[in-house]
Design a protein around this motif. Structure first.
Motif, mmCIF file in Angstrom:
data_model
loop_
_atom_site.group_PDB
_atom_site.id
_atom_site.type_symbol
_atom_site.label_atom_id
_atom_site.label_comp_id
_atom_site.label_asym_id
_atom_site.label_seq_id
_atom_site.Cartn_x
_atom_site.Cartn_y
_atom_site.Cartn_z
ATOM 1 N N GLU A 1 39.596 22.937 39.344
ATOM 2 C CA GLU A 1 40.623 23.162 40.309
ATOM 3 C C GLU A 1 41.992 23.480 39.708
ATOM 4 O OE1 GLU A 1 40.010 23.857 43.436
ATOM 5 O OE2 GLU A 1 38.073 23.190 43.750
ATOM 6 N N GLU A 2 42.355 22.629 38.822
ATOM 7 C CA GLU A 2 43.821 22.744 38.295
ATOM 8 C C GLU A 2 43.850 24.032 37.391
ATOM 9 O OE1 GLU A 2 44.362 19.209 36.147
ATOM 10 O OE2 GLU A 2 44.323 18.012 37.843
ATOM 11 N N ALA A 3 42.840 24.355 36.632
ATOM 12 C CA ALA A 3 42.720 25.556 35.697
ATOM 13 C C ALA A 3 42.739 26.728 36.887
ATOM 14 C CB ALA A 3 41.567 25.419 34.909
ATOM 15 N N MET A 4 41.814 26.499 37.737
ATOM 16 C CA MET A 4 42.092 27.966 38.908
ATOM 17 C C MET A 4 43.744 28.277 39.339
ATOM 18 S SD MET A 4 39.996 30.096 39.589
ATOM 19 C CE MET A 4 40.964 31.414 40.161
ATOM 20 N N ALA A 5 44.252 27.135 39.608
ATOM 21 C CA ALA A 5 45.676 27.035 39.843
ATOM 22 C C ALA A 5 46.552 27.861 38.809
ATOM 23 C CB ALA A 5 46.263 25.864 40.433
ATOM 24 N N VAL A 6 46.493 27.502 37.417
ATOM 25 C CA VAL A 6 46.945 28.085 36.466
ATOM 26 C C VAL A 6 46.461 29.509 36.479
ATOM 27 C CG1 VAL A 6 47.436 28.339 34.032
ATOM 28 C CG2 VAL A 6 47.381 26.116 35.366
ATOM 29 N N PHE A 7 45.183 30.013 36.523
ATOM 30 C CA PHE A 7 45.004 31.373 36.191
ATOM 31 C C PHE A 7 45.431 32.008 37.762
ATOM 32 C CE2 PHE A 7 40.572 29.522 34.520
ATOM 33 C CZ PHE A 7 41.317 29.647 33.253
ATOM 34 N N GLU A 8 45.430 31.614 38.860
ATOM 35 C CA GLU A 8 46.139 32.220 39.972
ATOM 36 C C GLU A 8 47.257 32.529 39.815
ATOM 37 O OE1 GLU A 8 44.550 33.254 42.755
ATOM 38 O OE2 GLU A 8 42.668 32.219 42.642
ATOM 39 N N LYS A 9 48.219 31.754 39.250
ATOM 40 C CA LYS A 9 49.699 32.109 38.663
ATOM 41 C C LYS A 9 49.777 33.286 37.871
ATOM 42 C CE LYS A 9 51.384 27.451 40.206
ATOM 43 N NZ LYS A 9 51.712 26.464 39.742
ATOM 44 N N MET A 10 48.837 33.026 36.682
ATOM 45 C CA MET A 10 48.704 33.928 35.675
ATOM 46 C C MET A 10 48.564 35.104 36.050
ATOM 47 S SD MET A 10 46.823 31.914 32.396
ATOM 48 C CE MET A 10 46.698 33.151 31.365
ATOM 49 N N ALA A 11 47.390 35.325 37.136
ATOM 50 C CA ALA A 11 47.277 36.738 37.586
ATOM 51 C C ALA A 11 48.453 37.249 38.546
ATOM 52 C CB ALA A 11 45.888 36.385 38.585
ATOM 53 N N ALA B 1 51.275 36.807 37.932
ATOM 54 C CA ALA B 1 52.519 37.148 37.138
ATOM 55 C C ALA B 1 52.029 38.440 36.300
ATOM 56 C CB ALA B 1 52.877 36.036 35.791
ATOM 57 N N GLY B 2 50.790 38.864 36.377
ATOM 58 C CA GLY B 2 50.240 40.217 35.769
ATOM 59 C C GLY B 2 49.879 39.912 34.407
ATOM 60 N N SER B 3 49.600 38.407 33.867
ATOM 61 C CA SER B 3 49.139 38.304 32.664
ATOM 62 C C SER B 3 47.617 38.087 32.461
ATOM 63 C CB SER B 3 49.934 37.168 31.924
ATOM 64 O OG SER B 3 49.834 36.006 32.546
ATOM 65 N N LEU B 4 47.125 38.259 33.729
ATOM 66 C CA LEU B 4 45.445 37.957 33.752
ATOM 67 C C LEU B 4 45.180 38.843 34.632
ATOM 68 C CD1 LEU B 4 43.391 35.648 32.800
ATOM 69 C CD2 LEU B 4 43.507 34.683 35.078
ATOM 70 N N GLY B 5 44.011 39.834 34.313
ATOM 71 C CA GLY B 5 43.355 40.809 34.860
ATOM 72 C C GLY B 5 42.430 40.521 36.223
ATOM 73 N N SER B 6 42.199 41.221 36.735
ATOM 74 C CA SER B 6 41.188 40.819 38.059
ATOM 75 C C SER B 6 39.783 40.417 37.604
ATOM 76 C CB SER B 6 41.273 41.971 39.183
ATOM 77 O OG SER B 6 40.779 43.192 38.425
ATOM 78 N N VAL B 7 39.237 41.287 36.744
ATOM 79 C CA VAL B 7 38.099 40.629 36.080
ATOM 80 C C VAL B 7 37.763 39.285 35.675
ATOM 81 C CG1 VAL B 7 36.191 41.245 34.507
ATOM 82 C CG2 VAL B 7 37.228 43.209 35.584
ATOM 83 N N GLU B 8 38.822 38.970 35.036
ATOM 84 C CA GLU B 8 38.958 37.401 34.190
ATOM 85 C C GLU B 8 39.223 36.522 35.419
ATOM 86 O OE1 GLU B 8 41.077 40.174 33.112
ATOM 87 O OE2 GLU B 8 40.109 40.125 31.192
ATOM 88 N N LEU B 9 40.051 36.921 36.466
ATOM 89 C CA LEU B 9 40.361 36.049 37.685
ATOM 90 C C LEU B 9 39.074 36.027 38.359
ATOM 91 C CD1 LEU B 9 42.276 34.333 39.122
ATOM 92 C CD2 LEU B 9 42.901 36.374 40.455
ATOM 93 N N GLY B 10 38.098 37.220 38.565
ATOM 94 C CA GLY B 10 37.141 37.112 39.376
ATOM 95 C C GLY B 10 36.111 36.116 38.822
ATOM 96 N N ALA B 11 35.923 36.106 37.214
ATOM 97 C CA ALA B 11 35.049 35.351 36.420
ATOM 98 C C ALA B 11 35.314 33.916 36.523
ATOM 99 C CB ALA B 11 35.019 35.913 34.909
ATOM 100 N N ALA B 12 36.838 33.492 36.798
ATOM 101 C CA ALA B 12 37.077 32.230 36.637
ATOM 102 C C ALA B 12 36.928 31.594 38.154
ATOM 103 C CB ALA B 12 38.707 32.019 36.572
ATOM 104 N N ARG B 13 36.867 32.411 39.045
ATOM 105 C CA ARG B 13 36.531 32.342 40.695
ATOM 106 C C ARG B 13 34.895 31.927 40.501
ATOM 107 N NH1 ARG B 13 40.346 36.516 43.707
ATOM 108 N NH2 ARG B 13 42.202 35.061 43.868
ATOM 109 N N LEU B 14 34.254 32.758 40.122
ATOM 110 C CA LEU B 14 32.827 32.526 39.846
ATOM 111 C C LEU B 14 32.339 31.081 39.373
ATOM 112 C CD1 LEU B 14 30.069 33.879 40.510
ATOM 113 C CD2 LEU B 14 30.242 34.797 38.690
ATOM 114 N N GLU B 15 33.173 30.912 38.227
ATOM 115 C CA GLU B 15 32.684 29.607 37.540
ATOM 116 C C GLU B 15 33.255 28.720 38.164
ATOM 117 O OE1 GLU B 15 31.459 26.954 34.441
ATOM 118 O OE2 GLU B 15 31.201 28.962 35.073
#
Length: 81
Positions: free
Chosen positions: A18-28, A30-44
């Protein structure tokens, strides 16, 4: 009880995810994380949440079986490791 230890470990993994996902959401955002990577993180994260639920189910089943064998309620086992 081993099932409770497994549940605790899965819950800790869930909190970390959950904590990592919050960071990934902020990265997305900010534009430093793509939608595919964010989707993979959400799936995990969803898979980890499912693991937590499965561990909780296993712990509850183990407690119910033990309570039935001992002839007591599961509430009596709440403080037993």
């Amino acid at each position: 009880m081993l099932a409770r230890q497994e549940l605790g470990a899965q819950q800790e993994a869930g909190r970390a995810a959950e904590e990592a996902m919050a960071v990934f959401e902020k990265m997305a955002a900010a534009g430093s994380l793509g939608s595919v990577e964010l989707g993979a993180a959400r799936l995990e994260l969803a898979r980890i949440r499912l693991d937590v639920l499965a561990a909780a189910d296993l712990a509850a089943a183990a407690e119910q079986q033990l309570a039935a064998l001992l002839g007591c309620s599961t509430a009596k086992l709440a403080h037993v490791d």
